[in-house]
Design a protein around this motif. Sequence first.
Motif, PDB file in Angstrom:
ATOM      1  N   VAL A   1       4.458  -5.227  -2.589  1.00  0.00           N
ATOM      2  CA  VAL A   1       3.564  -4.142  -2.197  1.00  0.00           C
ATOM      3  C   VAL A   1       2.636  -4.583  -1.067  1.00  0.00           C
ATOM      4  O   VAL A   1       2.407  -3.833  -0.103  1.00  0.00           O
ATOM      5  CB  VAL A   1       2.747  -3.660  -3.413  1.00  0.00           C
ATOM      6  N   LEU A   2       2.100  -5.789  -1.153  1.00  0.00           N
ATOM      7  CA  LEU A   2       1.224  -6.296  -0.094  1.00  0.00           C
ATOM      8  C   LEU A   2       1.972  -6.438   1.223  1.00  0.00           C
ATOM      9  O   LEU A   2       1.431  -6.139   2.295  1.00  0.00           O
ATOM     10  CB  LEU A   2       0.624  -7.639  -0.509  1.00  0.00           C
ATOM     11  N   ASP A   3       3.218  -6.877   1.156  1.00  0.00           N
ATOM     12  CA  ASP A   3       4.038  -6.980   2.362  1.00  0.00           C
ATOM     13  C   ASP A   3       4.248  -5.597   2.977  1.00  0.00           C
ATOM     14  O   ASP A   3       4.188  -5.425   4.201  1.00  0.00           O
ATOM     15  CB  ASP A   3       5.375  -7.634   2.022  1.00  0.00           C
ATOM     16  N   ARG A   4       4.495  -4.610   2.117  1.00  0.00           N
ATOM     17  CA  ARG A   4       4.685  -3.237   2.592  1.00  0.00           C
ATOM     18  C   ARG A   4       3.378  -2.692   3.179  1.00  0.00           C
ATOM     19  O   ARG A   4       3.386  -1.968   4.185  1.00  0.00           O
ATOM     20  CB  ARG A   4       5.170  -2.371   1.432  1.00  0.00           C
ATOM     21  N   LEU A   5       2.266  -3.023   2.542  1.00  0.00           N
ATOM     22  CA  LEU A   5       0.963  -2.599   3.059  1.00  0.00           C
ATOM     23  C   LEU A   5       0.686  -3.179   4.442  1.00  0.00           C
ATOM     24  O   LEU A   5       0.206  -2.490   5.344  1.00  0.00           O
ATOM     25  CB  LEU A   5      -0.147  -3.048   2.095  1.00  0.00           C
ATOM     26  N   ALA A   6       0.994  -4.455   4.609  1.00  0.00           N
ATOM     27  CA  ALA A   6       0.785  -5.111   5.904  1.00  0.00           C
ATOM     28  C   ALA A   6       1.646  -4.454   6.974  1.00  0.00           C
ATOM     29  O   ALA A   6       1.181  -4.187   8.092  1.00  0.00           O
ATOM     30  CB  ALA A   6       1.101  -6.591   5.797  1.00  0.00           C
ATOM     31  N   GLU A   7       2.896  -4.157   6.630  1.00  0.00           N
ATOM     32  CA  GLU A   7       3.804  -3.521   7.591  1.00  0.00           C
ATOM     33  C   GLU A   7       3.314  -2.126   7.948  1.00  0.00           C
ATOM     34  O   GLU A   7       3.334  -1.728   9.115  1.00  0.00           O
ATOM     35  CB  GLU A   7       5.210  -3.456   7.004  1.00  0.00           C
ATOM     36  N   PHE A   8       2.847  -1.391   6.942  1.00  0.00           N
ATOM     37  CA  PHE A   8       2.325  -0.042   7.161  1.00  0.00           C
ATOM     38  C   PHE A   8       1.122  -0.085   8.106  1.00  0.00           C
ATOM     39  O   PHE A   8       1.039   0.671   9.081  1.00  0.00           O
ATOM     40  CB  PHE A   8       1.933   0.579   5.817  1.00  0.00           C
ATOM     41  N   GLY A   9       0.173  -0.987   7.828  1.00  0.00           N
ATOM     42  CA  GLY A   9      -1.016  -1.085   8.666  1.00  0.00           C
ATOM     43  C   GLY A   9      -0.702  -1.542  10.075  1.00  0.00           C
ATOM     44  O   GLY A   9      -1.263  -1.023  11.054  1.00  0.00           O
ATOM     45  N   GLU A  10       0.213  -2.489  10.215  1.00  0.00           N
ATOM     46  CA  GLU A  10       0.576  -2.994  11.537  1.00  0.00           C
ATOM     47  C   GLU A  10       1.284  -1.925  12.359  1.00  0.00           C
ATOM     48  O   GLU A  10       1.036  -1.800  13.568  1.00  0.00           O
ATOM     49  CB  GLU A  10       1.473  -4.225  11.387  1.00  0.00           C
ATOM     50  N   ASN A  11       2.158  -1.133  11.723  1.00  0.00           N
ATOM     51  CA  ASN A  11       2.850  -0.065  12.438  1.00  0.00           C
ATOM     52  C   ASN A  11       1.878   1.000  12.919  1.00  0.00           C
ATOM     53  O   ASN A  11       1.965   1.471  14.071  1.00  0.00           O
ATOM     54  CB  ASN A  11       3.922   0.574  11.540  1.00  0.00           C
ATOM     55  N   GLN A  12       0.942   1.388  12.041  1.00  0.00           N
ATOM     56  CA  GLN A  12      -0.044   2.396  12.433  1.00  0.00           C
ATOM     57  C   GLN A  12      -0.917   1.892  13.575  1.00  0.00           C
ATOM     58  O   GLN A  12      -1.227   2.625  14.513  1.00  0.00           O
ATOM     59  CB  GLN A  12      -0.919   2.768  11.220  1.00  0.00           C
TER      60      GLN A  12
END
Length: 407
Positions: free
Chosen positions: A151-162
């Motif tokens: 989940v943290l990895d997905r959160l980091a990817e989500f934030g970086e993409n935005q």
Amino acid sequence: MPVFEYTALTASGKKLKGVIDADSLHSARQKIRNTGNYPVTIKETTAKAAGDKTSLLTRQIGQGIKQQEIHLATRQLATLLGAGIPLVPALNGLIEQTSNRSFKTVLAQIKDAVNEGNSLTMALTNHPRLFSKIYINMVRAGEASGSLDVVLDRLAEFGENQHAIRSRIKAALLYPLFMAIVGVLVLFLLITFIVPSITSVFEGTQQALPLPTIVLIAMSTILKQFWWVVLLIILGAVAAVHWYVATPAGRRHWDMLKLTMPGVRDLSIKTASARFSRTLASLLQSGVPLVSSLMIVRNIVDNVILAEQIREACEELEKGSSLSQFFRGGKWFPPMLVQMMAVGEQSGTLDKMLAKAADSYEKEVEAKILALTSMIEPVMILTMGVAVSFIVVSILLPIFEMNQLIK
């Protein structure tokens, strides 16, 4: 374990500030001395010393902590947890790697809360201005499912993409904004300083001046003598519009205007659809229930009209309706998004379908913004050309008439 902020002197006499965790004030002082530095001041920053942890964190959050640092720390924490390192030692590793003093303090306080037996979710809720509802709910779902690292990895990817999307859009808008500022300054200097020195030639003549020349002289006089009044009027108008949009009625009118105005409607709807799809997909992939996810998403679409429709969707879902069935009867969300919702609900892959829709809409929004910015440059050049042409014609017309009289 208590956390201490300290000021120390190095062996060369240089002043040094930092954060350290220790069992006591004496232990903190000893730790600082063991690094070869001499402690000058040491202050405890834990909840017990502050008396009110929430107010302390509120003062610290937002002071020099960037979103990029949060994304990086999230990615690092995911990597450490994925490698089998327990949460507290992993947070210790983050504290050591973080150079930002404010963020180091926040991480130390989170670690302290976890060390006392609280969950990571509970520790993050003490920082509402730093960690969003999306972030906290995804972490809660990750802890509940035992897949916090994923989940943290997905959160980091989500934030970086935005962040990457926002950066590209800002970069595309930077050049037109710079051109607009330079153009306005050039016109202001022409009208207030150059034009008066040229039109002063006509003051001694008894010749009736053409209308464009009269208008130009009037504009020059007003801007030269009352430029501050013009500036106050512009600033007052901007402040009035900003105040009105900040009111509930004004915000509603503004959001409705964005959804109905030709030329803006399509971009506004697709931007909201991209944000809605990406955020909802991330929450669902992390295990957050659909209704809870929608209640979170409705706060980030940045449009009260769409937020109301999402709230109504939550009510219909609780009555047994499907998401696509509700949005199919609406007029704001694009048909393609509704169709992908329907396919996702039927196949049990709603999160994947929403992620695909988000990819598509994000590309469309970026392409449309780039197209609009590419159109701004020729429009600005044309506007500058028309303005300069007006100034030149207004100056040359009386000269031509004077030449005709002399002949």
